[in-house]
Design an enzyme around this catalytic site. Sequence first.
Site, PDB file in Angstrom:
ATOM      1  N   CYS A   1     -12.680  -1.952 -28.335  1.00  0.00           N
ATOM      2  CA  CYS A   1     -14.136  -1.400 -28.428  1.00  0.00           C
ATOM      3  C   CYS A   1     -14.734  -0.988 -27.270  1.00  0.00           C
ATOM      4  O   CYS A   1     -15.648  -1.423 -26.846  1.00  0.00           O
ATOM      5  CB  CYS A   1     -14.972  -2.244 -29.274  1.00  0.00           C
ATOM      6  SG  CYS A   1     -14.142  -2.879 -30.617  1.00  0.00           S
TER       7      CYS A   1
ATOM      8  N   GLU B   1       4.598  -6.241   2.352  1.00  0.00           N
ATOM      9  CA  GLU B   1       4.257  -6.933   1.239  1.00  0.00           C
ATOM     10  C   GLU B   1       4.078  -6.163   0.270  1.00  0.00           C
ATOM     11  O   GLU B   1       3.040  -5.890  -0.528  1.00  0.00           O
ATOM     12  CB  GLU B   1       2.908  -7.748   1.171  1.00  0.00           C
ATOM     13  CG  GLU B   1       2.954  -8.853   2.205  1.00  0.00           C
ATOM     14  CD  GLU B   1       1.538  -9.181   2.562  1.00  0.00           C
ATOM     15  OE1 GLU B   1       0.380  -8.677   2.130  1.00  0.00           O
ATOM     16  OE2 GLU B   1       1.381 -10.254   3.343  1.00  0.00           O
TER      17      GLU B   1
ATOM     18  N   GLY C   1       0.694  -1.261  -0.086  1.00  0.00           N
ATOM     19  CA  GLY C   1       0.008  -0.056  -0.082  1.00  0.00           C
ATOM     20  C   GLY C   1       0.926   1.370  -0.014  1.00  0.00           C
ATOM     21  O   GLY C   1       0.339   2.374  -0.008  1.00  0.00           O
TER      22      GLY C   1
ATOM     23  N   GLY D   1       4.302  -4.199  -3.432  1.00  0.00           N
ATOM     24  CA  GLY D   1       4.470  -4.509  -4.708  1.00  0.00           C
ATOM     25  C   GLY D   1       4.998  -3.106  -5.322  1.00  0.00           C
ATOM     26  O   GLY D   1       5.837  -2.709  -5.852  1.00  0.00           O
TER      27      GLY D   1
ATOM     28  N   TYR E   1      -9.601   2.533 -13.138  1.00  0.00           N
ATOM     29  CA  TYR E   1      -9.390   3.324 -11.962  1.00  0.00           C
ATOM     30  C   TYR E   1      -9.681   4.726 -12.364  1.00  0.00           C
ATOM     31  O   TYR E   1      -9.880   5.597 -11.538  1.00  0.00           O
ATOM     32  CB  TYR E   1      -8.785   3.099 -10.997  1.00  0.00           C
ATOM     33  CG  TYR E   1      -8.104   1.883 -10.390  1.00  0.00           C
ATOM     34  CD1 TYR E   1      -9.103   0.993  -9.893  1.00  0.00           C
ATOM     35  CD2 TYR E   1      -6.947   1.215 -10.781  1.00  0.00           C
ATOM     36  CE1 TYR E   1      -8.796  -0.354  -9.323  1.00  0.00           C
ATOM     37  CE2 TYR E   1      -6.546  -0.002 -10.399  1.00  0.00           C
ATOM     38  CZ  TYR E   1      -7.340  -0.803  -9.596  1.00  0.00           C
ATOM     39  OH  TYR E   1      -7.050  -2.047  -9.079  1.00  0.00           O
TER      40      TYR E   1
HETATM   41  C1  LIG Z   1      -1.973  -5.984  -3.629  1.00  0.00           C
HETATM   42  C2  LIG Z   1      -1.571  -6.722  -2.263  1.00  0.00           C
HETATM   43  C3  LIG Z   1      -0.303  -6.245  -2.142  1.00  0.00           C
HETATM   44  C4  LIG Z   1       0.783  -5.185  -2.620  1.00  0.00           C
HETATM   45  O1  LIG Z   1       0.064  -3.955  -2.808  1.00  0.00           O
HETATM   46  P1  LIG Z   1       0.999  -2.999  -3.309  1.00  0.00           P
HETATM   47  O2  LIG Z   1      -0.105  -1.643  -3.537  1.00  0.00           O
HETATM   48  O3  LIG Z   1       1.380  -3.210  -4.709  1.00  0.00           O
HETATM   49  O4  LIG Z   1       2.148  -2.464  -2.404  1.00  0.00           O
HETATM   50  C5  LIG Z   1       0.343  -6.514  -0.821  1.00  0.00           C
HETATM   51  N1  LIG Z   1      -0.369  -7.691  -0.097  1.00  0.00           N
HETATM   52  C6  LIG Z   1      -1.703  -7.992  -0.475  1.00  0.00           C
HETATM   53  C7  LIG Z   1      -2.529  -9.069   0.464  1.00  0.00           C
HETATM   54  C8  LIG Z   1      -2.354  -7.693  -1.800  1.00  0.00           C
HETATM   55  O5  LIG Z   1      -3.400  -8.025  -2.112  1.00  0.00           O
END
Ligand SMILES: *Cc1c(COP(=O)(O)O)cnc(C)c1O
Length: 435
Positions: free
Chosen positions: A357, A278, A236, A280, A320
Amino acid sequence: MTTKSKNFPLSKDQLESLAKQYPTPFYVYDEKAIRENIRRFTKAFSIFPDFCEYFAVKALPNPYILKILASEGCGGDCSSLPELVLCEKSGISKEKVMFTSNETPANEYQFAYKNGNIINLDDITHIPYLKESLDGKFPELICFRFNPGPLKQGGTNSIIGKPEEAKYGLTREQIFEAYAECKKLGVKRFGLHTMVASNELNITYFQETARIVFELAAELKEKLGIRIEFTDLGGGLGIPYKPGQEAVDYDEVARLIKIEYDRIIVPAGLDPLKICWECGRPITGPYGWLVTRAIHEKHIYREYIGVDASMADLMRPGMYGAYHFVSVAGKDDVIDDDGNVVPGADVHVYDVVGSLCENCDKFAVQRQLPKIDIGDLVIVHDAGAHGRAMGFNYNAKLRAGELLLREDGTVKMIRRKETMEDYFATIDFDGLKDF
Ligand SMILES: *Cc1c(COP(=O)(O)O)cnc(C)c1O
């Protein structure tokens, strides 16, 4: 300040020669920038006694990227069997894999258990479900995803929503019940997880999340005598998609969380507590680009530039209304770092669109951009996370390949472009003959 167009690691000539070898559209990732970034991230959190970043595989599920991140000490956060397999193939194993799924089928739990991965349960009813899936066995280490609900006020997030309305995790009361139940089942080791943000740039949000989770960990010890050994703060952390937005200062995030650690965890006797993320998006997001070519222009009620990529390659803008910075190779001196037009520059207001489309298939809407000529290479920035991964095959669009710019300047194809054969692989055309 962001220096978006200047961040792009290839000159126009280099990009044109790449495009000769690998027809557009393609994704390109910058290994050097990814490594430098994850090192900064890891260093920031080295102020804690123990730390691990479990890269959210869904953000960029390519084993070459996962192997790079693994070599920098990362684990992987998975939500499906193929993601678990990707980690295994990339050399990420055992407790370096966090299985944070929801609505999980039994065979996926079985696979994670067999591989000794950390299982992070999304609901209290998954305790008996997991036990049944494992023929009565149960992991020695278990984690639960906590949904703080109304405890978590403030920033409502357009992607993940309000915690009370989010489908994830257990309520605070259920958390106590769940750990007590697991203790009875013989679980020896415990983790605690939450994730209540997505693409959040306000770092006090993460301090607040840490406080809520740390307080719960302390209360679990007090009430149930359970010692949480790690807390996972989810993902997040945001990235500055828009010009003028500031990147998150990792050191500052770590410092704010450490304040709560010293205030809550240390006196509760829970030190050393491992801190996990976690993330990403911040790990690879700014270091990947979608490269596409302008192939059409049309002038109706608006000026349109048609490119050879579509929303099937990058869904975020259409899904989004997400903003992605767009630049044009060789014309990056026209818009400054704040997104303002350099005085006297030849700019146009365009909708940059793909070929689906679907009218939401637009990479940029009413955007001031340098004058785009047919044949120009158009670069969509910050596409290194939740980019190709969210792609799809609607309109029978074939999905783009992925290139990796290595540290020595060479380029390696880490996923080829889809072919029609790939697309048709699930259909038996011979069966049509006597159908
Ligand atoms: C999507 C997600 C993440 C990664 O979120 P980011 O916004 O990419 O950092 C981590 N943990 C869980 C469980 C997720 O669903």
